[in-house]
Structures are given as structure tokens and as C-alpha cells.
Scaffold this motif. Structure first.
Motif, PDB file in Angstrom:
ATOM      1  N   ALA A 281       0.555  26.040  23.573  1.00 24.45           N
ATOM      2  CA  ALA A 281      -0.735  25.224  23.333  1.00 24.45           C
ATOM      3  C   ALA A 281      -1.006  25.191  22.006  1.00 24.45           C
ATOM      4  N   HIS A 282      -1.144  26.482  21.350  1.00 23.94           N
ATOM      5  CA  HIS A 282      -1.520  26.319  20.105  1.00 23.94           C
ATOM      6  C   HIS A 282      -0.671  25.448  18.997  1.00 23.94           C
ATOM      7  N   LYS A 283       0.579  25.501  19.192  1.00 25.99           N
ATOM      8  CA  LYS A 283       1.474  24.892  18.579  1.00 25.99           C
ATOM      9  C   LYS A 283       1.258  23.156  18.543  1.00 25.99           C
ATOM     10  N   ARG A 284       0.834  22.956  19.814  1.00 24.42           N
ATOM     11  CA  ARG A 284       0.647  21.538  20.002  1.00 24.42           C
ATOM     12  C   ARG A 284      -0.656  21.171  19.259  1.00 24.42           C
ATOM     13  N   LYS A 285      -1.613  22.093  19.411  1.00 25.97           N
ATOM     14  CA  LYS A 285      -3.122  21.551  18.620  1.00 25.97           C
ATOM     15  C   LYS A 285      -2.938  21.617  17.189  1.00 25.97           C
ATOM     16  N   ALA A 286      -2.078  22.447  16.769  1.00 24.42           N
ATOM     17  CA  ALA A 286      -1.932  22.581  15.209  1.00 24.42           C
ATOM     18  C   ALA A 286      -0.878  21.516  14.828  1.00 24.42           C
ATOM     19  N   GLY A 287      -0.055  20.776  15.574  1.00 30.53           N
ATOM     20  CA  GLY A 287       0.969  20.075  15.299  1.00 30.53           C
ATOM     21  C   GLY A 287       2.037  20.575  14.423  1.00 30.53           C
ATOM     22  N   GLY A 288       2.308  21.781  14.689  1.00 31.23           N
ATOM     23  CA  GLY A 288       3.418  22.581  13.839  1.00 31.23           C
ATOM     24  C   GLY A 288       3.176  23.925  14.129  1.00 31.23           C
ATOM     25  N   MET A 289       3.559  24.747  12.924  1.00 29.16           N
ATOM     26  CA  MET A 289       3.356  26.005  13.132  1.00 29.16           C
ATOM     27  C   MET A 289       1.789  26.741  13.359  1.00 29.16           C
ATOM     28  N   PRO A 290       1.373  27.050  14.363  1.00 27.93           N
ATOM     29  CA  PRO A 290      -0.209  27.552  14.238  1.00 27.93           C
ATOM     30  C   PRO A 290      -0.328  28.901  13.520  1.00 27.93           C
ATOM     31  N   VAL A 291      -0.520  28.857  12.032  1.00 26.61           N
ATOM     32  CA  VAL A 291      -0.426  29.969  11.423  1.00 26.61           C
ATOM     33  C   VAL A 291      -1.507  30.868  11.621  1.00 26.61           C
ATOM     34  N   GLU A 292      -2.705  30.370  11.824  1.00 26.01           N
ATOM     35  CA  GLU A 292      -4.014  31.284  11.998  1.00 26.01           C
ATOM     36  C   GLU A 292      -3.814  31.830  13.176  1.00 26.01           C
ATOM     37  N   TRP A 293      -3.262  31.353  14.093  1.00 30.46           N
ATOM     38  CA  TRP A 293      -3.415  32.124  15.752  1.00 30.46           C
ATOM     39  C   TRP A 293      -2.178  33.132  15.583  1.00 30.46           C
ATOM     40  N   LEU A 294      -0.992  32.708  14.931  1.00 28.04           N
ATOM     41  CA  LEU A 294       0.093  33.815  14.632  1.00 28.04           C
ATOM     42  C   LEU A 294      -0.675  35.182  13.825  1.00 28.04           C
ATOM     43  N   VAL A 295      -1.385  34.716  12.775  1.00 26.64           N
ATOM     44  CA  VAL A 295      -1.708  35.689  11.922  1.00 26.64           C
ATOM     45  C   VAL A 295      -2.786  36.822  12.856  1.00 26.64           C
ATOM     46  N   LYS A 296      -3.573  36.066  13.466  1.00 27.37           N
ATOM     47  CA  LYS A 296      -4.422  36.969  14.496  1.00 27.37           C
ATOM     48  C   LYS A 296      -3.768  37.589  15.408  1.00 27.37           C
ATOM     49  N   ALA A 297      -2.691  37.061  16.115  1.00 27.31           N
ATOM     50  CA  ALA A 297      -1.968  37.828  17.098  1.00 27.31           C
ATOM     51  C   ALA A 297      -1.282  38.824  16.728  1.00 27.31           C
ATOM     52  N   MET A 298      -0.589  38.702  15.232  1.00 24.23           N
ATOM     53  CA  MET A 298       0.208  39.802  14.798  1.00 24.23           C
ATOM     54  C   MET A 298      -0.842  41.015  14.463  1.00 24.23           C
ATOM     55  N   GLN A 299      -1.841  40.689  13.736  1.00 22.10           N
ATOM     56  CA  GLN A 299      -2.842  41.492  13.207  1.00 22.10           C
ATOM     57  C   GLN A 299      -3.376  42.379  14.410  1.00 22.10           C
ATOM     58  N   SER A 300      -3.721  41.395  15.568  1.00 20.44           N
ATOM     59  CA  SER A 300      -4.178  42.562  16.702  1.00 20.44           C
ATOM     60  C   SER A 300      -3.138  43.332  17.383  1.00 20.44           C
ATOM     61  N   ARG A 301      -1.797  43.261  17.147  1.00 22.27           N
ATOM     62  CA  ARG A 301      -1.015  44.048  17.696  1.00 22.27           C
ATOM     63  C   ARG A 301      -0.640  45.066  16.439  1.00 22.27           C
ATOM     64  N   GLY A 302      -1.517  45.259  15.500  1.00 21.98           N
ATOM     65  CA  GLY A 302      -1.420  46.352  14.523  1.00 21.98           C
ATOM     66  C   GLY A 302      -0.297  46.162  13.602  1.00 21.98           C
ATOM     67  N   LEU A 303      -0.004  44.914  13.179  1.00 24.68           N
ATOM     68  CA  LEU A 303       0.983  44.762  12.090  1.00 24.68           C
ATOM     69  C   LEU A 303       0.282  44.647  10.951  1.00 24.68           C
ATOM     70  N   GLU A 304       0.933  44.785   9.700  1.00 26.68           N
ATOM     71  CA  GLU A 304       0.437  44.220   8.282  1.00 26.68           C
ATOM     72  C   GLU A 304       0.770  42.861   8.339  1.00 26.68           C
ATOM     73  N   VAL A 305      -0.054  41.855   8.180  1.00 26.96           N
ATOM     74  CA  VAL A 305       0.512  40.319   8.253  1.00 26.96           C
ATOM     75  C   VAL A 305       0.278  39.724   6.912  1.00 26.96           C
ATOM     76  N   PHE A 306       1.412  39.031   6.445  1.00 29.99           N
ATOM     77  CA  PHE A 306       1.383  38.111   5.364  1.00 29.99           C
ATOM     78  C   PHE A 306       1.972  36.763   5.614  1.00 29.99           C
ATOM     79  N   THR A 307       1.585  35.874   4.959  1.00 33.63           N
ATOM     80  CA  THR A 307       2.323  34.288   4.777  1.00 33.63           C
ATOM     81  C   THR A 307       2.772  34.002   3.563  1.00 33.63           C
ATOM     82  N   GLN A 308       3.566  33.151   3.718  1.00 35.90           N
ATOM     83  CA  GLN A 308       4.157  32.657   2.378  1.00 35.90           C
ATOM     84  C   GLN A 308       4.639  31.127   2.836  1.00 35.90           C
ATOM     85  N   SER A 309       3.786  30.436   1.865  1.00 35.46           N
ATOM     86  CA  SER A 309       4.100  29.066   2.104  1.00 35.46           C
ATOM     87  C   SER A 309       5.110  28.591   0.952  1.00 35.46           C
ATOM     88  N   PHE A 310       5.639  27.352   1.514  1.00 33.38           N
ATOM     89  CA  PHE A 310       7.224  26.982   0.713  1.00 33.38           C
ATOM     90  C   PHE A 310       6.957  25.250   0.809  1.00 33.38           C
TER      91      PHE A 310
END
Lengths: 611, 457
Positions: A79-108
Motif C-alpha cells: 500500500a505504501h509503495k503504491r502511494k509513494a509511487g516507488g520505494m516508500p523510503v520514509e515508511w521503511l526507515v520508520k519500520a526498521m527503526q521501530s525494530r531496533g535497527l540503526e537505519v541509514f539511507t543512500q541516494s544514487f
């Protein structure tokens, strides 16, 4: 050394080799082919076994149980992927953070040299999201990677969700001795390449990518996960990486062992294992599996995200879930457990995987052919070239020395004999350079003047240069020495034979399959070439036609046969993919073919028009 | 017409005159191709220096060794500039002369490296004068051997061919582009050979001392140089003759004297004896086991520590040991002996690079008259070609792909050295056989009249 110093015995041996040259060559060729086909026969192969102590003897109990949660997560992600029209970066960051991971992103971002029509992309812009689970039990000097590509459309949502579920579960365990990196990459291979270059501080393929802010230790192993449905029937293991590189066989053994333990159907090249090796069907099945592996390896591209890791000395494999509507079904929990087991075993590693084989072919998941068994097949083909060269050398007598030196020292204008050989060599290689450089650089001009798209322009330019190479003035020797002598073409053939032998030998060491396929088509024609041979035969066994045959054979083997016109379209797309792979990931097949194999073949082509 | 005249004169006139005519001929006719060759060679190097490949080449283990890597020279220079002994730490292993040379010319390093190989080919011009004697002595040999002797015309091209073999040899080019100081050592050895052939005992002794000071192994060239001078001065090699001892001591004195002076100078330049263990100890005890094209690294990586000393002695003795039998066998042919010695040094030295191989390969055209007696030249060419291509491939598989291992690379090293040894022994055999034919006639008959074949046992 008796053979090398006793003139009588030497004379006898060379006499034997020159007198029986043709029969010996034919026998060698047939023996090489038969040997290769025999490799798929089960009694000639070895059973796979776990070589790595750290992974073999330790017991692991899998407790992962949140497969259902993963599936609901997949819907949320979708659902989030459809909404973002691509990779739902914010949702993923939040989801990973809530699972206790150190989260980083890299744009290219990366501009492709020309549009990729298969995947419909030209200007690629994306973001990789990765979370690091820090090892609680050991200094954080080593890491493992689990990656799931975030592909467009409906595919692979389950893999990303399972990744998140695994991250949540792993976070609560205390036994991790290596950092675990959970990577969700966008634009499949391009994203992986950008991330790997960022991680290792290298820039080999002109990506514009942000630097990584978080790192773990040196990566020991990586698993790539691709799932597209809630329920799958079998898991397919993909091993072939960039330039035909393969991961350590222990990684395949590990996968196979866990599939056995959990009762999951596992395949390789999409083919299940059969037990009836003594029947004709059983053998054909194994041979088909092995042939598929050879073809995939020979094309030198990465057949999954894992393929790019191999270049960085990281053992990696892709696990692909397949839903083929069999009765036997596997749920997400079991796949989660399988991954958990594999990662835990990898976590036990004390050093990089190195115990088992790196050079192998797999006729099935439980059987393998090691380098010692398959190299003789290539050796038998390559020795033909040397035998023919020896034969020519004996016939030529003294004047041939200049030609041999001409190979190493391409600029020796000391005698006209060298010059007649040197000119075709130089012309052929210049054509090769044109074939390598012009297609990509001339695309704009081609698009202006002809009604074609960029991709078509590139491919058609390549084919045009290839064909033009055949029409070049190949009888330069007549201008130089007036008449094409028999000595002349023999010297050229000797040079070309030795050149081809060295070339194929080096290729086969790096990528056995490519070397072998090229040897199968090039050796008979090059060994038998004289100015009297038909040009058609020569063209039909040229490198480009070899690619065409491979396309048809591959389609036949994956049980999707194509018509001639479809095959032609596939052939065109294979060429464009080859050029793209070279530009994007540094695959070496295209430069090898354009800069070395094709010029070498042109040298033989030259002999055809000697008189 | 000139060729014809010269042909006549070489038979009729005395050696000195021939030599002069020869030099004149060389000066006029060879200048153009030699200049062209120089321009080509320098262009190739200049292009490669500027290309992105230069860095890649200078990292290759086949091209640079710990002894002669440019990177290490730069490090040594930096230490020297900081007032620290360049030999502190374990990076720099050049001799003090070398570092002071580069201390002054570091900005022009590329030019130095481009010029140094060109020095080598100077030697080639004078190889001919030596060969002249065969033509003069032709009447002494049986009639059918005349085809074994080289016509003066063939010989005129030898200097050009030697220069070409050295300057255009890919091995030399690689070594030069990598700025390996191997090129400078080669230049010193070439100058030594040149001075020897010119007959200047003093310069020859000094240059031999300098070459020895650079890398110890040229020590074995003392024997051929001495033999050459003895032959030149018509002194028979006879241990009971005082003239033999007189000249031997004289030459040895020049050599040892200049060696002592050079070493003493190094001490005063540097103010310490640090360089002795760091250069010569490093060469002899082989502590750096970085893979190269030699035979040492793999053995000593595998060796148990307590056998190390023994095996180092065994390996090092290889270089020096062959001097004795070869000097006895080839005492009439010191120039060929020099070639054999250089080849043996480059095969058995502890840190060989392709630059060393190129040096003795440059001599091969000088022995082109042996070609008809070579037996394995096809095999050897194939082996050397294949190995040169396989070195980088197996290195890639071992170091970058991680799929092969050191055994693969060492297998190729062994094959490469096997090829070199075969090449050298083949030339040795061919030389001996030619000598045999020169005295016994080309077409040998057995006692019963059938054709005989020569076997080396």
C-alpha cells in the motif's frame, strides 16, 4: 628431458604428430565434447558435502514463527509503495527503526549510456535503505548482508516484509557474533552496485551516489531474497554472478542442507532433482541443468543481486521463491526459518568461506563437477590449436620465427614477412576497437539520421561494424608483396592459432563456460582454415552466430522455444544488455568479444581471401 | 656496392681497418633506423607514462619488486628529507648512491627512466666488432662451414636488432613505465659490457664494481670479464704463468678497490652502515615474500623456520655455482659466457622482475647465427608467451576474485622459469654444437659412412 634433447626421438614424435595431425585433432575434438557431455552423468560427478567445519557440525534450532505477520506486513508495504509511487523510503526507515535497527539511507543516480528497453529506464534515480543490527557478542568487525530488492509493480513485497520480520526476530536474539545488515535496494542491480561502491569506497562505474553514513564490519557473506507470492512451492538457488564468478560451493551446500532439513522443495536453474540417473530421461535432465548453468555463466552477467557482491570477495547467492502451482506448498514461516538457519550458520563462521570449491558446475543441487573434472574437456579442445600450430611450424621451417616474435613485439619492421602478418593483425584490432567504442558514441548521430530509437541505434551500429569488418580490405599482403604467398597465410595462421589458444586459455580460467563455448565453435573452423574454405561456413561459426545459437539453445532449455523472428529480437536485446552490463557493472564479456575474440576471428577470415 | 666493398676488405685487410670501416658504415647507414627506433620507443613510453595504465603497471608484482619499486624510492626520499635514515623501517632497499641520485633528479624521474634504457643499446653497436674475427679466420675452418659464418652484411643489422629487442620488448616497456630502478641497473650492466668489449680494463672494473654494489649478483660477471681481457691480451689461462696472475691480480685489484671506494663513499654519504643489512641482507635472506616471477617466495612462505637458513643457502648458491663449470667450458667464448651469466642471474636471483628477463633477451639477436641449431624454440616461445598472459589472469583470480589461490600462480611461475631455463640451455647447446661443427665440418659422417647426429648427454 630425454625427449627434448634426443634428436632421434624428437624427430619420431614430431613425425608422428604431423603425419597423424588431422586424425588426432578430430579425435581430440570429439573426445572433448564427449567428455563435457559425460560430466552430467551421475557416476562421474561427486556428491556435494559441507567442507566448512564451522558450518558443518554445529546444531541450529530454528524458532522463527512470525510468517503470518510478515504477510500482513507485505500488504502494508504494498500500500505504501503504491502511494509513494516507488520505494516508500520514509515508511521503511520508520519500520526498521521501530525494530531496533540503526537505519541509514543512500541516494544514487545514474544515467545509462542508452535507454534500457527491457526494464524501461534511462535516467535512474533511487534510494537504498539499510538497517544494521549490531552484534552483541563480538567486536563488530564482520558482517552479513540480507538484501531484498524493492522492484516496481506488485513483485517482491513479500521478500521485503519477510526481511523486516526477520530483523524483528533477530533483534531479540543474543547469539549474533557478526553485524547483520538488512538492505532494501531500489532498481535491483543498479541499487546494489551503488550501495556496494559506497560501502567499499570505490567508484569504478561512474555512479553518482551519496556516501554511506553507517557501516558495519567487513562483509563475509550475503543472501539475496526474492519472493513474489504469499505461498510458494519451491525455492530456486541462483549462483551465477558477474563475469561468471561463482560463490563458494559451501553456500550452495548450506542452502541444500536446510532445504532437506525443513522439507522444502529446492531447485537449481528451475529444475528439480531427479533420482533416476540411470535412465535416459534422468541423464537428459541433468545434462539440461548443467547446460543451463554453462549458458548462464558464459553470458557473464549477474543473474541476481548476489552477483555483484562476488566481485568484492563476498560469498553471495540469491534465493528465489517460485509459485508453480504444485500441490506441495511452503509458507512464509518455513522460508523465514530457512533463512534464519542459514544466517545462524554463517554467523558461526570463523573465517571467510574458503574450504570448498570456487570452480564447479552443478548438474543438480546434490552433485557437482569440480575444475579438475571439467578442465580436461577444454584442454582437449585447446590442444588442437597447439597441434595445428606445431604442424604449421614444422612445415614452415625456419622463416616462422619472425612471426612468433611478431606477436610479442608488434612493431618489428625487420622483414617483409613480418609486415604481411602485422598489417592484418593491426587492421583486425582496429576494427575491434571500433566495435568496442563506436556503438555507444555514435548513437546520437545514428538517431538523427535514421528513424530508430537509441537502443536500436546502438545494437544496429554494433552489427553494422561487425559486418563491415568482414568487408574490409583483407588482401593487404598483395599491395605489400605483390602476391599472396602460401608461406604468408601459413605464418598468419600460425600467429592467429597461438593467439587464439592463449586467449581461450585465459578466458576459460576466468570463466570456464565462456571459454568452452567459444572453443566449441571457433576451434574446428580455425584449425581447418585454408584459403580454399567456404566463407559461409566461416561466417556461420563466427562469434556473433555463436551468441545467436546460444539464445536459441537457452530458450529451448528453459522450455520456452521461440520462433526465428522472436529469436532475432532476443538476440538484439542480448547485445544491448551485454553493452549495458559492461557500462553499468563492469562485465567483461563485451570488451573481450569486441577487442580480442572478434579481431582474432578476423585474422582467420583474412586467410580466406589470401589468394 | 658498399656492402660488396666491405666484404672484400674484411677478408683482405687487417682487423683494425675493418673495424674502422665498420664503424664508419654503422655511423652512416644505421643512424636513420636507430633514430627512428629511438623515437618510436620514447613515444611509446611517453604515451604510457601519461595514460592511466602507468599506475596499474607500477603496482604489478611481475614488474616491480621490493628492491626496485618506485613507490619505495619515494618513501626513502621522504625519509631522507626529514633527516631520518631512509633505511629505518623496512620499506627502502635501494643503495645510497641510488637515493642520492634521485634526490637530485626526482623532478626529472620520468626522463631518467626514459633515457636509461637507451643507454643499453649503446652496447649493441660494439658487439659487432667482436664477431668480426669469425669472418677473418674463415680460412682456418673446413670449407663447408662457411655457411655457418656470418657475412658482414648480416652483422650490420645486429646492433639494430639488439636495440630493437631491448627497446621494444614489452617487458622493458612495462618495467620502464613502472619506473622500476631495474632499468638503471640494466644500464650499468650494459655499460660494463660495453667497456669490456672496448677493452678498457679500468672502466670495466669500476662499472662491474658499481653493478655489484647495486645488486650483488653481477659479481659472477667477474669471471667472463677477466677471461675476455686475457683473451684480448693473448695471455693464456695457465695457472703457472706469471703474466696470467699478474693481469688477474691487476683486474681484481681494480674491481675490489673500486668496490671498497664505492662502499666507503656510501658510508660517508649516509654516515652509517645501515644500508649493508638493509640492501644486501635483504637480497640474501629474502625476508619479503611478496609473490613475484621468481622461485623463492612460495618455498620460503611454506618453509619451516628452522630449515630456512639451509634452504636459503641452497637457493642462493644456484646463482654463483654455475659460474665455475660454465667458465671452464666457455673459457674461449667470454661474451657468450656473459650472456649465460646474466640469464642465470635473472632466473635465480631472489627478487627477479621482467626487466631482468628483458636484459638477457636483448642478447638473443646477437646469437641469431645459432638459430639453426636451436631445438625447442617453438616450445619455449609458446611457454613464455602463454605465461606472460597467464600471470595477470591468475593474479586476478587469486587476489581479486578470491577463487584461485597461490598454487595456481606459483604453477605459472614454475612454468615461466622452466621456459627460461630451457631457452638458455638450448642456446648453450646450440653454441657448443656450432663450435663442434666449426672444427669438425658441418656434415658429420660416422665411421661407416652414415650420417651422424650429435647428442648432448
Amino acid at each position: 628431458m630425454g625427449l627434448l634433447s634426443d634428436p632421434n626421438r624428437r624427430k619420431a614424435l614430431t613425425g608422428l604428430l604431423t603425419r597423424l595431425n588431422t586424425p588426432i585433432c578430430i579425435v581430440c575434438y570429439l573426445a572433448g565434447i564427449v567428455w563435457f557431455m559425460g560430466l552430467a552423468f551421475e557416476p562421474f560427478t561427486l556428491r556435494t558435502y559441507m567442507s566448512e567445519n564451522a558450518m558443518g557440525s554445529t546444531m541450529v534450532e530454528e524458532r522463527f514463527s512470525s510468517g503470518e505477520r510478515a504477510l500482513s506486513l507485505a500488504k502494508e508495504f504494498d500500500a505504501h509503495k503504491r502511494k509513494a509511487g516507488g520505494m516508500p523510503v520514509e515508511w521503511l526507515v520508520k519500520a526498521m527503526q521501530s525494530r531496533g535497527l540503526e537505519v541509514f539511507t543512500q541516494s544514487f543516480s545514474r544515467k545509462l549510456p542508452f535507454p534500457d528497453e527491457n526494464k524501461e529506464r534511462y535516467m535512474v534515480r533511487g534510494t537504498n535503505v539499510y538497517g544494521i543490527l549490531r552484534a552483541p557478542r563480538a567486536p563488530r568487525t564482520e558482517a552479513l548482508v540480507i538484501t531484498a530488492p524493492c522492484s516496481p509493480g506488485n513483485t517482491n513485497n513479500q521478500a521485503v516484509a519477510l526481511l523486516l520480520a526477520l530483523a524483528q526476530y533477530f533483534r531479540n536474539q543474543i547469539y549474533w557474533a557478526k553485524d547483520i545488515i538488512f538492505l532494501v535496494n531500489e532498481h535491483d542491480l543498479i541499487g546494489t552496485q551503488a550501495w556496494l561502491e559506497g560501502y567499499h569506497h570505490t567508484n569504478i562505474t561512474e555512479y553518482i551516489s551519496g556516501s554511506l553514513r553507517g557501516r558495519a564490519g567487513s562483509i563475509q557473506a550475503a543472501l539475496s531474497l526474492e519472493l513474489s507470492s504469499d505461498v510458494i512451492t519451491s525455492l530456486d538457488l541462483v549462483l551465477e554472478g558477474l563475469n561468471g564468478q561463482l560463490p563458494n560451493l559451501d553456500l550452495a551446500n548450506l542452502f541444500y542442507a536446510f532445504c532437506q532439513k525443513l522439507g522444502v522443495l529446492c531447485t537449481i536453474q528451475g529444475k528439480l532433482q531427479r533420482n533416476d540417473w540411470d535412465t535416459a530421461e534422468g541423464y537428459t535432465h541433468a545434462a539440461q541443468t548443467m547446460m543451463l548453468m554453462v549458458l548462464k555463466q558464459a553470458c557473464g552477467r549477474s543473474w541476481g543481486d548476489h552477483g555483484l557482491f562476488l566481485r568484492y570477495h563476498i560469498e553471495a547467492a540469491s534465493v528465489r521463491g517460485i509459485n508453480s502451482f504444485r500441490h506441495y506448498k511452503t509458507d512464509a514461516t518455513t522460508i523465514g526459518r530457512l533463512l534464519e538457519g542459514m544466517v545462524r550458520k554463517l554467523n558461526n563462521l570463523l573465517e571467510r568461506l574458503h574450504q570448498s570449491y570456487f570452480f564447479y558446475l552443478l548438474p543438480s543441487l546434490s552433485r557437482f563437477v569440480s575444475i579438475g573434472y571439467y578442465m580436461p574437456a577444454f584442454g582437449l579442445l585447446a590442444v588442437i590449436l597447439l597441434l595445428r600450430a606445431l604442424d604449421l611450424w614444422v612445415h614452415l621451417g625456419a622463416p616462422a620465427l619472425a612471426a612468433v616474435d611478431g606477436v610479442t613485439e608488434a612493431e618489428q619492421p625487420s622483414s617483409p614477412g613480418v609486415l604481411t602478418v602485422l598489417t592484418p593483425v593491426v587492421i583486425s584490432h582496429l576494427t575491434g576497437v571500433a566495435l568496442y567504442l563506436l556503438p555507444v558514441h555514435l548513437q546520437e548521430m545514428a538517431v538523427e539520421h535514421f528513424p530508430v530509437s537509441e537502443t536500436e541505434a546502438v545494437v544496429l551500429t554494433a552489427i553494422a561494424i561487425y559486418t563491415a569488418g568482414l568487408a574490409l580490405p583483407h588482401n593487404t599482403q598483395r599491395l605489400l608483396s605483390g602476391e599472396g604467398t602460401e608461406q604468408g597465410w601459413k605464418v598468419l595462421k600460425l600467429t592467429a592459432l597461438l593467439y587464439l589458444a592463449v586467449l581461450l586459455g585465459c578466458t576459460a580460467l576466468i570463466n570456464f563456460s565462456l571459454g568452452f563455448i567459444l572453443a566449441v565453435t571457433l576451434v574446428p573452423i580455425t584449425a581447418s582454415i585454408t584459403p580454399a574454405l567456404y566463407a559461409v561456413v566461416m561466417v556461420l561459426l563466427s562469434p556473433a552466430f555463436t551468441i545467436l545459437y546460444c539464445v536459441f539453445i537457452y530458450q529451448e532449455l528453459i522450455e520456452a522455444p521461440v520462433s526465428v523472428s522472436e529469436g532475432w529480437m532476443l538476440f538484439l536485446s542480448v547485445i544491448s544488455q551485454g553493452i549495458l552490463d559492461h557500462a553499468l557493472y563492469g562485465s567483461l564479456v563485451y570488451p573481450l568479444l569486441a577487442l580480442f575474440i572478434y579481431p582474432c576471428w578476423l585474422m582467420f577470415w583474412n586467410i580466406l581471401f589470401w589468394n | 656496392k658498399t656492402v660488396c666493398d666491405l666484404n672484400l676488405s674484411s677478408v683482405l685487410m687487417n682487423s683494425n681497418l675493418v673495424h674502422r670501416a665498420d664503424s664508419f658504415f654503422l655511423a652512416t647507414k644505421m643512424a636513420a633506423p636507430l633514430t627512428l627506433l629511438l623515437i618510436v620507443a620514447v613515444t611509446i613510453r611517453a604515451v604510457l607514462f601519461r595514460s592511466s595504465w602507468a599506475e596499474l603497471i607500477s603496482e604489478r608484482v611481475e614488474v616491480v619488486s621490493p628492491l626496485n619499486a618506485w613507490k619505495r624510492v619515494v618513501e626513502g626520499l621522504a625519509l631522507l628529507d626529514l633527516g631520518v635514515s631512509p633505511y629505518s623501517g623496512d620499506v627502502f632497499h635501494e643503495t645510497p648512491f641510488m637515493i642520492y641520485l634521485f634526490h637530485f633528479v626526482v623532478d626529472y624521474a620520468e626522463i631518467v627512466f626514459m633515457v636509461s634504457p637507451d643507454l643499453v643499446f649503446c652496447l649493441s653497436r660494439f658487439l659487432t666488432s667482436l664477431k668480426q674475427k669469425y669472418a677473418l679466420e674463415s680460412d682456418r675452418y673446413p670449407a663447408d662451414c662457411l655457411e655457418l659464418l656470418r657475412s658482414p652484411k648480416e652483422m650490420f643489422y645486429i646492433p639494430l636488432k639488439v636495440a630493437m629487442f631491448y627497446l621494444l620488448n614489452p617487458f622493458t616497456i612495462l618495467s620502464c613505465v613502472a619506473k622500476s630502478t631495474c632499468g638503471l641497473n640494466n644500464a650499468i650492466i650494459a655499460l660494463f659490457i660495453l667497456c669490456t668489449l672496448k677493452g678498457s680494463a679500468l672502466l670495466s672494473g669500476i662499472l662491474l664494481a658499481l653493478a655489484t654494489y647495486q645488486s650483488i649478483y653481477p659479481l659472477t660477471l667477474f669471471a667472463p670479464a677477466l677471461l675476455f681481457f686475457l683473451q684480448r691480451l693473448y695471455i693464456p689461462v695457465n695457472l703457472r704463468r706469471s703474466s696470467f696472475w699478474f693481469f688477474t691480480l691487476q683486474y681484481a685489484f681494480i674491481y675490489v678497490g673500486s668496490l671498497v671506494v664505492i662502499t666507503g663513499l656510501s658510508f660517508f654519504l649516509l654516515g652509517s652502515w645501515d644500508f649493508i643489512p638493509s640492501v644486501y641482507g635483504f637480497i640474501f635472506s629474502v625476508p619479503d615474500l611478496t609473490p613475484n616471477i621468481g622461485l623463492f617466495w612460495y618455498f620460503f612462505a611454506e618453509m619451516f623456520e628452522h630449515f630456512r637458513l639451509f634452504f636459503i643457502c641452497v637457493f642462493q648458491i644456484n646463482v654463483f655455482f654455475y659460474t665455475i663449470p660454465l667458465s671452464i667450458k666457455l673459457k674461449e667464448h667470454p661474451v657468450f659466457l656473459i650472456f649465460m651469466q646474466i640469464a642465470i642471474i635473472s632466473i635465480f636471483k631472489s627478487y627477479p622482475t621482467v626487466g631482468d628477463v628483458a636484459l638477457y633477451m636483448a642478447f638473443l639477436p646477437a646469437w641469431s647465427h645459432l638459430y639453426r641449431f636451436l631445438r625447442n624454440i617453438f616450445l619455449v616461445s609458446c611457454v613464455l608467451l602463454a605465461c606472460s598472459a597467464l600471470f595477470p589472469v591468475l593474479w586476478h583470480l587469486w587476489i581479486y576474485a578470491g577463487s584461485a589461490n597461490s598454487n595456481f600462480y606459483y604453477a605459472i611461475t614454475l612454468l615461466f622459469n622452466f621456459g627460461q631455463i630451457l631457452l638458455v640451455s638450448d642456446y648453450f647447446y646450440a653454441y657448443l654444437r656450432r663450435e663442434h661443427h666449426l672444427t669438425h665440418g658441418l656434415y658429420l659422417k660416422k665411421k661407416d659412412g652414415t650420417e651422424a647426429t650429435l647428442v648432448l648427454k
